[in-house]
Motif scaffolding. Structure first.
Motif, PDB file in Angstrom:
ATOM      1  N   ASP A 150       0.854  -1.191   0.000  1.00 31.95           N
ATOM      2  CA  ASP A 150       0.000   0.000   0.000  1.00 31.95           C
ATOM      3  C   ASP A 150       0.890   1.242   0.000  1.00 31.95           C
ATOM      4  O   ASP A 150       1.631   1.470   0.948  1.00 31.95           O
ATOM      5  CB  ASP A 150      -0.868   0.050   1.276  1.00 31.95           C
ATOM      6  CG  ASP A 150      -1.951  -1.015   1.275  1.00 31.95           C
ATOM      7  OD1 ASP A 150      -2.106  -1.705   0.249  1.00 31.95           O
ATOM      8  OD2 ASP A 150      -2.640  -1.148   2.301  1.00 31.95           O
ATOM      9  N   VAL A 151       0.809   2.044  -1.036  1.00 27.24           N
ATOM     10  CA  VAL A 151       1.591   3.286  -1.046  1.00 27.24           C
ATOM     11  C   VAL A 151       0.724   4.422  -1.561  1.00 27.24           C
ATOM     12  O   VAL A 151      -0.306   4.198  -2.176  1.00 27.24           O
ATOM     13  CB  VAL A 151       2.853   3.208  -1.941  1.00 27.24           C
ATOM     14  CG1 VAL A 151       3.819   2.186  -1.413  1.00 27.24           C
ATOM     15  CG2 VAL A 151       2.468   2.929  -3.375  1.00 27.24           C
ATOM     16  N   LEU A 183      -2.355   3.621  -3.949  1.00 25.76           N
ATOM     17  CA  LEU A 183      -2.419   2.373  -4.696  1.00 25.76           C
ATOM     18  C   LEU A 183      -2.175   1.183  -3.782  1.00 25.76           C
ATOM     19  O   LEU A 183      -1.277   1.217  -2.939  1.00 25.76           O
ATOM     20  CB  LEU A 183      -1.342   2.420  -5.806  1.00 25.76           C
ATOM     21  CG  LEU A 183      -0.843   1.141  -6.465  1.00 25.76           C
ATOM     22  CD1 LEU A 183      -1.964   0.427  -7.198  1.00 25.76           C
ATOM     23  CD2 LEU A 183       0.276   1.479  -7.440  1.00 25.76           C
ATOM     24  N   ARG A 184      -3.023   0.160  -3.943  1.00 18.18           N
ATOM     25  CA  ARG A 184      -2.782  -1.114  -3.258  1.00 18.18           C
ATOM     26  C   ARG A 184      -2.483  -2.149  -4.325  1.00 18.18           C
ATOM     27  O   ARG A 184      -3.311  -2.402  -5.198  1.00 18.18           O
ATOM     28  CB  ARG A 184      -4.000  -1.520  -2.444  1.00 18.18           C
ATOM     29  CG  ARG A 184      -3.926  -2.969  -1.945  1.00 18.18           C
ATOM     30  CD  ARG A 184      -5.075  -3.327  -1.048  1.00 18.18           C
ATOM     31  NE  ARG A 184      -4.927  -2.653   0.235  1.00 18.18           N
ATOM     32  CZ  ARG A 184      -5.906  -2.574   1.143  1.00 18.18           C
ATOM     33  NH1 ARG A 184      -7.092  -3.098   0.889  1.00 18.18           N
ATOM     34  NH2 ARG A 184      -5.708  -1.967   2.291  1.00 18.18           N
TER      35      ARG A 184
END
Lengths: 402, 297
Positions: free
Chosen positions: B29-30, B39-40
């Protein structure tokens, strides 16, 4: 062009009659209004008429208070810089956090040149605190510049009252009324507003023409010096065709003022209610009880605005967004942030702005399409579960942020 | 409206591998709170071979963020984790036929999600070392943080220095005001004042500085690597002269007088700037244009 255009706060279609009125001024009426001969003289008379048409819409006392410029931004810069030059000993400016960049970026820049700008904050509905404003009105302030209506949410500011307050302290008051002119009744002669900016292309006139209203007797220093055009207050040969177009557009705006505040408003309300009834986790931003009749700004939680716009565009629907990505900046709309709208909603704000050309069928179509688009994007969103937001969305997805 | 490639649009309108994956054994996750993209990335990794059997994503973000996520999952499926880690953000952008400079951070996010997912699989903690600032140079997609850090680390004091070290400002030059503002700020930190007329840090001081012969050889090498592409279109290029920052070339064969000549030269110039790490200008040499004029008689 087919398509549903709901981005009229960005720019408007030039009215057909306005185009027709302009065309002769490119060809047979090409003269320079400053010339002595008959080529110029007729053009001079056309400018005089346009000036009176603008005067009428603004409710100005004298037609000589209308100065034609090239755009709203030029009018804003001229007004603010004039006030600063006229009172070089005063080093403070008052404005708001949610101005258009035409004012905001100028004031931020002036800070580098030693000016102190007070940016008035807004509450969660985008309203100003007039007590805070009153306290800042001191003899150090060179000018106050407050927008009449916010371009993103349509929220109206009490500029007439604020102008009175500034006047009582002897401080010149400017308003960026680019979004308000033609949409709300304006009567400058019965106000204390000293300067007002408007832009042609927001009211069905062409791009490249604007107006600075300058109350008679207000101390003024021109931005552009040169020829004697506009009584020496704005040098440079007049954009005659565009000015003629703006004049007629103002006359038409005057005629449509009632329609704008009844029919256009009804369609806007229908659009907003229709979308909010069908889309969960969405809300209208700004002061919905006190805003422009044509503007609706809706935040769709957990999805991003540019993605919504791209999908709307696929359906032929034009709107705009406060998301960071549409502007290329890293921050979402400063207006949404100023109102304390959280990031996950601020990035998903969409502005629908109607005009007198908007139709019932168009509004119905948008109400039909928007819920599908939102559902499609939410399926991709890590904040969204099967049928609704993930349990405690902020915890369900807490990415490592750069 | 952004100038998105057809490939970006296609991946946005019909994203591949989107949605949650229940049996993922690597999740990254970032996001970037500022630009609002997050985004995952979910991977199914074969523990025996460390091969990525399946990849899916969920993205909160703009068109290019969604397209970059989609592209990333397509690229890495079937790769081993080690190979996947070699995928750069440029690879993601290339896969999509390019991204606008303002949108390159979307591809960076994809790469970070991949690193985070692999770290998650291997049970190590992933730390992001990349900080993002406002985009300053639009020609070369360089942000304020990178410029600021480079100025600080190398004691730079002029816009010219910044161009030499970061390429920022070496293109259209519209961002020089922004670069000057950064210089004013960093110089103030070390108690100096920015002087717009300062002479650039002597280039001889720069490590790895090429002498004239090495530099020309390097230029020839770069041109050699471009040559096969030109030859495919029955054209060619030859190096005529190098005069400071100006590189004179001859366009030969089908390239001479081609309608696309300007774009081709622009592309070659960009390659040279990137590989040499300095700003250069590629111009067709006089003799070349004379020859062309003669052939048109």
């Amino acid at each position: 062009m087919d398509g549903i255009y709901l981005d009229n706060n960005a720019t408007t279609r030039v009215d057909d009659a306005v185009v027709a009125a302009m065309l002769p001024f490119f060809t047979e009426q090409f003269g320079n209004p400053s010339s002595m001969h008959s080529f110029g003289n007729k053009v001079g008379l056309a400018l005089k008429k346009a000036r009176m048409q603008v005067q009428e819409l603004l409710g100005a006392e004298h037609d000589s208070e209308i100065i034609f410029t090239s755009c709203g931004t030029e009018s804003d810069s001229t007004a603010i810089l004039s006030a600063l030059k006229a009172s070089p000993e005063k080093k403070e400016i008052i404005t708001t956090t949610i101005e258009h960049p035409a004012v905001l970026a100028l004031c931020t820049h002036l800070e580098k040149e030693g000016y102190k700008t007070h940016f008035l904050k807004v509450d969660e509905k985008g309203r100003l605190n007039l007590d805070e404003y009153q306290k800042l009105l001191t003899d150090k302030v060179a000018v106050v510049s407050i927008m009449w209506a916010n371009n993103e949410t349509g929220t109206l500011f009490p500029v007439e009252q604020m102008a009175e307050m500034a006047h009582a302290k002897g401080i010149p008051f400017h308003t960026d009324a680019v979004q308000a002119v033609g949409k709300v009744p304006i009567d400058l002669k019965n106000s204390k507003i000293d300067m007002l900016s408007l832009s042609g292309h927001k009211l069905h006139a062409p791009k490249g023409v604007g107006v600075l209203y300058l109350r008679r007797g207000v101390r003024f220093r021109p931005l552009l010096r040169g020829g004697h055009q506009e009584r020496g207050r704005r040098a440079g040969t007049e954009n005659t065709a565009a000015i003629v177009g703006l004049g007629l557009a103002c006359e038409q705006a005057m005629r449509h003022m009632h329609f704008e505040n009844t029919e256009v408003k009804r369609l806007r309300d229908k659009l907003e209610a229709g979308i909010l009834a069908k889309v969960p986790r969405a809300f209208a931003t700004g002061d919905v009880s006190n805003r422009l009749p044509n503007t609706s700004n809706i935040a769709f939680e957990f999805i991003e605005g540019e993605a919504i716009l791209l999908l709307l565009n696929k359906f032929g629907i034009a709107a705009s967004s406060g998301s960071a990505c549409t502007s290329g900046s890293l921050e979402p709309s400063h207006v949404m942030r100023a109102m304390g709208i959280p990031y996950t909603a601020a990035h998903g704000t969409i502005r629908f702005s109607l005009s007198r050309y908007s139709t019932e069928a168009e509004v119905d179509r948008v109400i039909q399409v928007v819920p599908e688009i939102v559902a499609q994007l939410r399926k991709l969103s890590p904040y969204w579960g099967e049928n609704g937001p993930a349990e405690e969305p902020e915890k369900a997805f807490a990415p490592v942020y750069a | 409206m952004w100038d998105y490639s057809d490939k970006v649009k296609e991946h946005f309108f019909s994203p591949r591998n989107s949605g949650a994956m229940d049996d993922a054994n690597a999740v990254g996750d970032v996001g970037s709170i500022n630009c609002g993209d997050a985004l995952r990335l979910m991977l199914k990794v074969d523990p025996e071979t460390e091969t990525i059997q399946d990849a899916r994503f969920q993205t909160f973000g703009c068109g290019s963020a969604i397209a970059s996520s989609s592209a990333l999952t397509e690229i890495i499926k079937g790769m081993t984790l080690d190979d996947a880690l070699k995928v750069s953000n440029q690879d993601i952008a290339d896969y999509l036929d390019g991204l606008p400079p303002e949108k390159m951070h979307c591809s960076v996010m994809g790469r970070e999600a991949l690193q985070a997912a692999v770290a998650n699989y291997r049970g190590v903690e992933w730390k992001d070392d990349h900080e993002e600032g406002a985009l300053i140079c639009k020609c070369f997609a360089i942000d304020a943080v990178l410029i600021e850090e480079t100025v600080r680390a190398n004691n730079l004091s002029s816009v010219e220095d910044v161009i030499h070290y970061t390429k920022a400002g070496g293109g259209c030059s519209s961002c020089h005001e922004g670069i000057e503002e950064i210089l004013v700020k960093v110089l103030a930190e070390r108690g100096e004042t920015f002087n717009p007329h300062a002479v650039a840090v002597s280039k001889e001081d720069k490590p790895g500085k090429l002498n004239n012969l090495q530099r020309i050889k390097r230029i020839e090498m770069i041109l050699d690597s471009i040559r096969p592409q030109l030859q495919r279109d029955h054209g060619d290029i030859e190096l005529v002269d190098v005069d400071g920052k100006t590189i004179y070339v001859n366009m030969i064969g089908a390239c001479a007088g081609c309608q696309m000549e300007a774009q081709t030269l622009q592309g070659i110039q960009t390659r040279l700037i990137e590989d040499l790490g300095e700003f250069v200008k590629v111009v067709p040499s006089r003799t070349g244009s004379y020859a062309r004029a003669a052939s048109h008689v």
